[in-house]
Design an enzyme around this catalytic site. Structure first.
Site, PDB file in Angstrom:
ATOM      1  N   GLY A  79       0.855  -1.191   0.000  1.00 56.62           N
ATOM      2  CA  GLY A  79       0.000   0.000   0.000  1.00 56.62           C
ATOM      3  C   GLY A  79       0.886   1.234   0.000  1.00 56.62           C
ATOM      4  O   GLY A  79       1.769   1.369  -0.850  1.00 56.62           O
ATOM      5  N   GLU A 133       1.920   2.299  11.271  1.00 55.02           N
ATOM      6  CA  GLU A 133       0.890   1.315  10.907  1.00 55.02           C
ATOM      7  C   GLU A 133       0.012   0.928  12.102  1.00 55.02           C
ATOM      8  O   GLU A 133      -0.598  -0.137  12.109  1.00 55.02           O
ATOM      9  CB  GLU A 133       1.567   0.054  10.328  1.00 55.02           C
ATOM     10  CG  GLU A 133       2.467   0.307   9.126  1.00 55.02           C
ATOM     11  CD  GLU A 133       1.720   0.798   7.886  1.00 55.02           C
ATOM     12  OE1 GLU A 133       0.584   0.361   7.659  1.00 55.02           O
ATOM     13  OE2 GLU A 133       2.277   1.648   7.166  1.00 55.02           O
TER      14      GLU A 133
HETATM   15  C1  SIN Z   1       1.513  -1.457   3.295  1.00 58.35           C
HETATM   16  O1  SIN Z   1       1.672  -0.485   2.553  1.00 58.35           O
HETATM   17  O2  SIN Z   1       2.189  -2.494   3.115  1.00 58.35           O
HETATM   18  C2  SIN Z   1       0.549  -1.443   4.431  1.00 58.35           C
HETATM   19  C3  SIN Z   1      -0.646  -0.582   4.248  1.00 58.35           C
HETATM   20  C4  SIN Z   1      -0.361   0.880   4.139  1.00 58.35           C
HETATM   21  O3  SIN Z   1       0.432   1.425   4.938  1.00 58.35           O
HETATM   22  O4  SIN Z   1      -0.918   1.540   3.250  1.00 58.35           O
END
Ligand code: SIN
Length: 192
Positions: free
Chosen positions: A27, A99
């Site tokens: 993401g 996160e």
């Molecule tokens: C990720 O990017 O792997 C996790 C989700 C995010 O922070 O958007």
């Protein structure tokens, strides 16, 4: 499980004696790289799909008007493309804060573009976290994203930057691209 996963994540893996570890990002971790890394490689993980099913009250929305950000949903046979970073375990002190809104670190095997494999970690917001929103029609998700902004900026920026990064990676993600299309056509034709 409460929104804030910082303390939970600290107890999940033991980094004693570990000098570096792979992190898989799917993401915002693909395009917002606000952490040091030793190496970066496009990669994918099996049996998971990217979905805008996680609420964001802290970055791309507010408690009163949460945005939507991506998490991974189990889907046998699926492949989720993203970016892998080899990082020092210290980096997780920062990432656990970033996160914290429902994401837990899970161990995963990733496949790099040359076919080799690496073991590492991925942040996933599972259905039992309080910020999980779940499925909604693509147009509704786009509308919610269009109307949400938080301390990290507009939710639409999260979606558009992710869609651009996925295109650059050559990733197929019909879910993200369909929501992007809805958002773009709503912006171009606001009366619709
Ligand atoms: C990720 O990017 O792997 C996790 C989700 C995010 O922070 O958007």
């Amino acid at each position: 499980m409460s929104f804030n996963t910082i303390e939970h994540n600290r107890t999940r893996q033991n980094f004693d004696g570990v000098s570096s570890i792979w992190l898989f990002g799917y993401g915002s971790l693909i395009y917002k790289v606000d952490f040091p890394f030793l190496e970066k490689r496009p990669a994918s993980i099996r049996d998971w799909e990217r979905r805008f099913w996680q609420g964001s009250h802290d970055h791309r929305g507010t408690p009163g008007a949460p945005g939507r950000v991506v998490t991974l949903i189990e889907s046998p046979g699926a492949r989720c493309k993203g970016m892998a970073y080899r990082v020092s375990p210290k980096v997780f002190e920062h990432l656990d804060v970033r996160e914290k809104n429902g994401y837990l670190r899970f161990a995963t095997t990733m496949t790099f573009d040359d076919g080799s494999h690496g073991e590492g970690l991925v942040y996933i917001a599972t259905e039992d976290n309080d910020a999980f929103l779940g499925h909604a029609p693509d147009a509704d998700i786009a509308r919610q994203i269009a109307g949400a902004t938080g301390p990290s900026g507009a939710n639409s920026e999260y979606l558009l930057r992710l869609a651009d990064s996925l295109r650059k990676l050559g990733a197929e993600c019909p879910h993200t691209f369909a929501i992007e299309d809805h958002l773009r056509s709503a912006t171009e034709n606001p009366s619709r």
